[in-house]
Design an enzyme around this catalytic site. Structure first.
Site, PDB file in Angstrom:
ATOM      1  N   LYS A  66       0.857  -1.180   0.000  1.00 28.37           N
ATOM      2  CA  LYS A  66       0.000   0.000   0.000  1.00 28.37           C
ATOM      3  C   LYS A  66       0.899   1.237   0.000  1.00 28.37           C
ATOM      4  O   LYS A  66       1.950   1.258   0.649  1.00 28.37           O
ATOM      5  CB  LYS A  66      -0.894  -0.034   1.241  1.00 28.37           C
ATOM      6  CG  LYS A  66      -1.929   1.072   1.325  1.00 28.37           C
ATOM      7  CD  LYS A  66      -2.795   0.881   2.561  1.00 28.37           C
ATOM      8  CE  LYS A  66      -3.873   1.939   2.679  1.00 28.37           C
ATOM      9  NZ  LYS A  66      -4.751   1.702   3.847  1.00 28.37           N
TER      10      LYS A  66
ATOM     11  N   SER B 134      -9.292   1.633   2.505  1.00 29.79           N
ATOM     12  CA  SER B 134      -8.367   2.435   1.719  1.00 29.79           C
ATOM     13  C   SER B 134      -7.236   1.636   1.067  1.00 29.79           C
ATOM     14  O   SER B 134      -6.461   2.184   0.285  1.00 29.79           O
ATOM     15  CB  SER B 134      -7.753   3.533   2.597  1.00 29.79           C
ATOM     16  OG  SER B 134      -7.043   2.982   3.692  1.00 29.79           O
TER      17      SER B 134
ATOM     18  N   ILE C  64      -7.931   1.284   9.656  1.00 28.07           N
ATOM     19  CA  ILE C  64      -8.368   2.077  10.806  1.00 28.07           C
ATOM     20  C   ILE C  64      -9.890   2.170  10.875  1.00 28.07           C
ATOM     21  O   ILE C  64     -10.435   2.784  11.771  1.00 28.07           O
ATOM     22  CB  ILE C  64      -7.734   3.485  10.786  1.00 28.07           C
ATOM     23  CG1 ILE C  64      -7.814   4.139  12.176  1.00 28.07           C
ATOM     24  CG2 ILE C  64      -8.379   4.369   9.720  1.00 28.07           C
ATOM     25  CD1 ILE C  64      -7.040   5.413  12.326  1.00 28.07           C
ATOM     26  N   GLY C  65     -10.583   1.532   9.928  1.00 23.05           N
ATOM     27  CA  GLY C  65     -12.034   1.514   9.958  1.00 23.05           C
ATOM     28  C   GLY C  65     -12.595   0.397   9.095  1.00 23.05           C
ATOM     29  O   GLY C  65     -13.800   0.281   8.917  1.00 23.05           O
ATOM     30  N   GLY C  66     -11.653  -0.398   8.547  1.00 20.12           N
ATOM     31  CA  GLY C  66     -12.038  -1.476   7.640  1.00 20.12           C
ATOM     32  C   GLY C  66     -11.181  -1.493   6.396  1.00 20.12           C
ATOM     33  O   GLY C  66     -11.493  -2.184   5.421  1.00 20.12           O
ATOM     34  N   SER C  67     -10.080  -0.746   6.402  1.00 21.04           N
ATOM     35  CA  SER C  67      -9.317  -0.479   5.181  1.00 21.04           C
ATOM     36  C   SER C  67      -8.578  -1.673   4.607  1.00 21.04           C
ATOM     37  O   SER C  67      -8.162  -1.638   3.453  1.00 21.04           O
ATOM     38  CB  SER C  67      -8.319   0.657   5.432  1.00 21.04           C
ATOM     39  OG  SER C  67      -8.996   1.859   5.677  1.00 21.04           O
TER      40      SER C  67
END
Length: 579
Positions: free
Chosen positions: A142, A217, A238-241
């Protein structure tokens, strides 16, 4: 006031002329302010094109020199078998690298997932330690993983042309384990989205269907691995990335406990936010590949290079255990209504687990709306979004972030007023608006204490039922491009476990059927608000797209989480085991 007085003093045509001057001046200022951003876009895309051309040349050169190599057979090898053949010298690392370089170049044409070619991978081959667990394995990164001499832009113009001075710790450890990082992959601008588009490199699309998002992301990773262009990648979550792209692109991904793997050297757009923990984790085609990556990273080298990481090596006995599991499960979190395919995926997985001798127990963490709206949103935006917005000065704002940036730019008082006005009709949006306001240090400490109390409460619920792991729905199928930014509430299934800092992974178990698609016509959600409507609209025309489930364990139990994921994979996709 000055403009009004000038307008009043000049009648007729003169007033119109003055108004035109004001408009022209405003446009000129805006154009001038964006000059740097426009230049960054040009340079970034030139760099991307040059890298892709180098990839194509390198792959073609190798093919000409090795015309008898069976590329398709090599690409079909599961990662553990690939590693075995590399260690036994049955395959040369050059053959593996350039075959994947060629495949990545090919699939990028249809997905736009690669941002940079890490060209020193060609020299890295000769330096790769043969004894490393990942000897000769090409690894995609990434874009936020810093790599010496390469930009990590996050899709922001201020980061273009700022090459990293050194590798991030996990990249360094990968190299020490013999891996060969070979590409950087695309992210949504700032990485605060579960879509994947930015002004520098454009939109990445889903490898299964180009009108669908790959998720974010870590969307470039999802698209590249999902289309066979990389055997292993690293993402962040950090939220589902990690989990969104894995679900949308039909691959496996693991979000570990926040500090299990080093985050030293990662590029970000907000530093110091600790209420909701970021995680580094692997993404791959199967669970065994995730385990192999974690096994390689959890080594003395990482613990030496980053002493803040707990020195917990991979616990093989936990991962390989065959003891029956006690599994909590829920079909819905009562916040985001699952699509018919999501609900079916959980129920079919539950039935398969029970048939295999595991015990399934209904379980639902308490007070999920509070965890999402107050704890998570409040933690992420405790400064009102001020630090986040600094990244966009003089820059273009990608459509996938338009709504978020517009809301964060509102004055504090206006956020509060809007939250009050929309509450009767849009209670979820109202709650998010209320918690996007800045708070004092004292209020932040209170919030962080609330998160700790909530974590202890859920752990107590978990232990009261004597659970080993938990099975949950995972958002699926992939949404239309640009839909994620207008379906914020759908992060509920993933964000909860960032707030709790529990390890969580996703495993594809089925695909959308025509019956699922027909039932989706009746989907209304639990609130019938704009987020529910966008979710229903964005999931249409999805027959054949992958659907995953989420597997969760308690903090620091990554090996148990992987063991559960492997069992789900064995039962639901036996073809992966036979390969």
């Amino acid at each position: 006031m000055v403009q009004y007085e000038l307008w009043a003093a000049l009648p007729g045509a003169s007033g119109v002329a003055l108004a035109c001057c004001f408009v022209a001046a405003a446009v000129a200022l805006r154009w001038s302010g964006r000059r740097t951003a426009r230049g960054a876009v040009v340079r970034a895309r030139q760099r991307q094109r040059a890298g892709l051309e180098n990839m194509d040349r390198a792959a073609q050169r190798f093919r000409l020199q090795n015309p008898d190599l069976d590329s398709e057979a090599l690409l079909a090898l599961p990662l553990p078998q690939l590693v075995q053949k590399l260690h036994s010298r049955e395959l040369a690392p050059e053959a593996v690298l350039f075959t994947y370089v060629g495949k990545a170049w090919e699939v990028n044409k249809g997905t736009n997932c690669v941002t940079s070619y890490l060209a020193d991978c060609e020299t890295q081959l000769s330096q790769a330690p043969r004894q490393g667990l990942l000897y000769g394995v090409p690894v995609s990164l990434k874009e936020c993983f810093t790599y010496k001499g390469q930009d990590s832009t996050l899709g922001l113009s201020l980061n273009e042309g700022v090459p990293a001075e050194c590798d991030s710790v996990v990249v360094h450890v990968l190299k020490l384990q013999g891996a060969v990082p070979f590409v950087h992959t695309n992210v949504p601008q700032s990485m605060f989205s579960y879509d994947c588009s930015n002004p520098l490199f454009g939109q990445t699309v889903n490898p299964w269907k180009s009108s669908k998002s790959p998720g974010g992301s870590s969307g470039g990773e999802g698209a590249l691995i999902g289309s066979g262009g990389s055997p292993l990648g690293l993402g962040t979550d950090i939220g589902g990335s990690i989990r969104f792209p894995s679900s949308f692109c039909g691959i496996c991904g693991l979000k570990p406990t926040g500090n299990r793997l080093s985050k030293s050297g990662l590029k970000g757009c907000v530093y110091g936010q600790e209420a909701v923990r970021l995680s580094v984790g692997p993404m791959a085609r199967d669970v065994e590949s995730l385990a192999l990556c974690l096994r390689a990273l959890l080594c003395e080298d990482m613990f030496r290079l980053d002493p803040t990481v707990p020195p917990l090596p991979f616990r093989e006995e936990v991962y390989t255990s065959s003891q029956p599991l006690r599994v909590g499960y829920y079909e819905t979190d009562n916040y985001t209504m699952p699509s018919p395919a999501m609900r079916r995926a959980v129920l079919e997985t539950k039935q398969s687990l029970e048939a295999a001798g595991h015990t399934l127990v209904p379980f639902l963490p308490s007070n999920i709306p509070h965890a999402l709206e107050t704890l998570s949103t409040g933690g992420l935006f405790s400064d009102g979004g001020h630090t986040f917005l600094q990244n966009f000065k003089g820059d273009f704002v990608d459509p996938c972030l338009g709504d978020l940036v517009s809301i964060l730019k509102l004055p504090q008082w206006l956020k509060g007023l809007l939250a009050f006005l929309v509450k009767p009709l849009l209670p979820r949006l109202s709650a998010f608006l209320s918690n996007m306001k800045s708070r004092s240090a004292g209020k932040l400490w209170e919030l962080q204490h609330e998160i700790e109390v909530y974590r202890k409460t859920v752990i107590a619920q978990w232990r009261a039922l004597d659970l080993d792991v938990v099975l949950t729905p995972m958002l699926a199928p992939a949404l239309d491009l640009n839909a994620p930014g207008r379906a914020t509430g759908a992060v509920s299934y993933t964000m909860l476990y960032n707030c709790l800092d529990f390890p969580a992974g996703v495993v594809p178990v089925t695909t959308v059927t025509a019956e699922d698609e027909a039932q989706m016509e009746h989907y209304r959600g639990y609130f019938g608000d704009i987020w529910d409507k966008m979710l229903q609209k964005g999931m249409k025309k999805s027959v054949g797209l992958p659907v995953a489930v989420q597997c969760v364990a308690l903090p620091w139990q990554e090996e148990l989480c992987l063991r559960f994921m492997r069992e789900v994979e064995r039962l639901m996709t036996p073809e992966k085991q036979s390969s």
